[in-house]
Design an enzyme around this catalytic site. Structure first.
Site, PDB file in Angstrom:
ATOM      1  N   HIS A   1       0.395  37.292  19.575  1.00 17.67           N
ATOM      2  CA  HIS A   1       0.686  36.222  19.996  1.00 17.67           C
ATOM      3  C   HIS A   1       1.922  36.063  20.372  1.00 17.67           C
ATOM      4  O   HIS A   1       2.336  34.277  20.399  1.00 17.67           O
ATOM      5  CB  HIS A   1      -0.678  34.734  19.455  1.00 17.67           C
TER       6      HIS A   1
ATOM      7  N   CYS B   1      -3.622  39.548  23.035  1.00 19.47           N
ATOM      8  CA  CYS B   1      -4.471  39.498  21.135  1.00 19.47           C
ATOM      9  C   CYS B   1      -6.256  39.952  22.317  1.00 19.47           C
ATOM     10  O   CYS B   1      -6.341  41.442  22.179  1.00 19.47           O
ATOM     11  CB  CYS B   1      -4.990  37.789  21.209  1.00 19.47           C
TER      12      CYS B   1
ATOM     13  N   GLU C   1       2.952  33.377  23.349  1.00 19.42           N
ATOM     14  CA  GLU C   1       2.370  32.493  23.607  1.00 19.42           C
ATOM     15  C   GLU C   1       2.221  31.325  22.789  1.00 19.42           C
ATOM     16  O   GLU C   1       3.206  30.114  23.298  1.00 19.42           O
ATOM     17  CB  GLU C   1       1.274  32.012  24.913  1.00 19.42           C
TER      18      GLU C   1
END
Length: 237
Positions: free
Chosen positions: A211, A108, A213
């Site tokens: 993303h 990001c 994560e």
């Protein structure tokens, strides 16, 4: 064999005057076989050099908007808050990683900062400067697909994941505008926005706009991105 040590760039909360970390960044690294450690926000050049010498790779996280001054632009009202200390830290950390050919993964803000530090520019706000039909700022939960990206044929991400497209989540309002000369695109959104890049001149500098994560626990492609990063961190230089 010892696990690679991955330095993770910190998040900062002005309201609480505190450093913090989304658990997914640490979780993704650990699931891929690495050991994550959060770097301090306030560190001078020599301290960053010492820290970088202890790490086998660096993860550049999401968060604050990049200061437009770093890419020679005037700040517009649509630009969100920046964190000068974080901009300084990441400039020093990335410079050392580039110099030492240390593996880097950006997520990001990470793709945005890497692009800027290598000479690229950003859209300060997509809705104001590049409105389109693709949703780039989804509502939670963030572990689901928001839109697809087209994987660039012949580039490393397509080779890693296979196929021609990938469903990704999306939570950002800034993005790559002019791509830095040292970077090549690996994926684009349906509206043409660059969503993943790599640096052919280095052994591993990758960055994605989405993303992983948030999605590595349920999405194999997200976990594979963490795994290939950690594999390069573990490999001899």
């Amino acid at each position: 064999m010892e696990k690679p040590l991955i330095g993770v760039l910190p998040l900062y909360d002005e309201g609480r005057e505190s450093l913090w970390m989304l658990p997914g960044y640490f979780g993704g690294i650990r699931a891929a076989g690495g050991i994550p450690v959060m770097l301090p926000l306030e560190a001078d050049k020599e301290e960053v050099r010492q820290l970088a010498g202890l790490c086998d790779g660096l993860l550049f996280t999401g968060g604050h908007d990049v200061d437009p001054a770093l890419y020679g632009a005037e700040r517009r009202a649509v630009c969100g808050p920046s964190c000068p200390a974080r901009d300084r830290l990441e400039r020093e950390a990335f410079s050392l990683a580039w110099e030492q050919d240390l593996p880097v993964l950006g997520i990001c803000r990470g793709i945005q900062m890497i692009n800027v530090l290598l000479g690229g520019t950003l859209y300060q706000d997509l809705s104001a400067e590049r409105p389109g039909g693709v949703e780039h700022h989804m509502a939670p939960p963030y572990d689901r697909v928001c839109h697809s990206v087209e994987l660039s044929a012949g580039e490393p991400l397509a080779a890693l994941l296979g196929g021609e497209s990938l469903g990704v989540n999306s939570y950002h309002h800034q993005a790559v505008r002019d791509l830095a000369p040292a970077l090549r695109p690996m994926a684009k959104a349906p509206d043409g926005l660059v969503e993943a890049v790599w640096a052919p001149e280095r052994r591993f500098v990758w960055a994605v706009q989405w993303h992983p994560e948030f999605s590595f626990r349920t999405d194999a492609a997200s976990l594979r991105i963490f795994e290939t990063f950690v594999e390069h961190c573990a490999a001899p230089a």
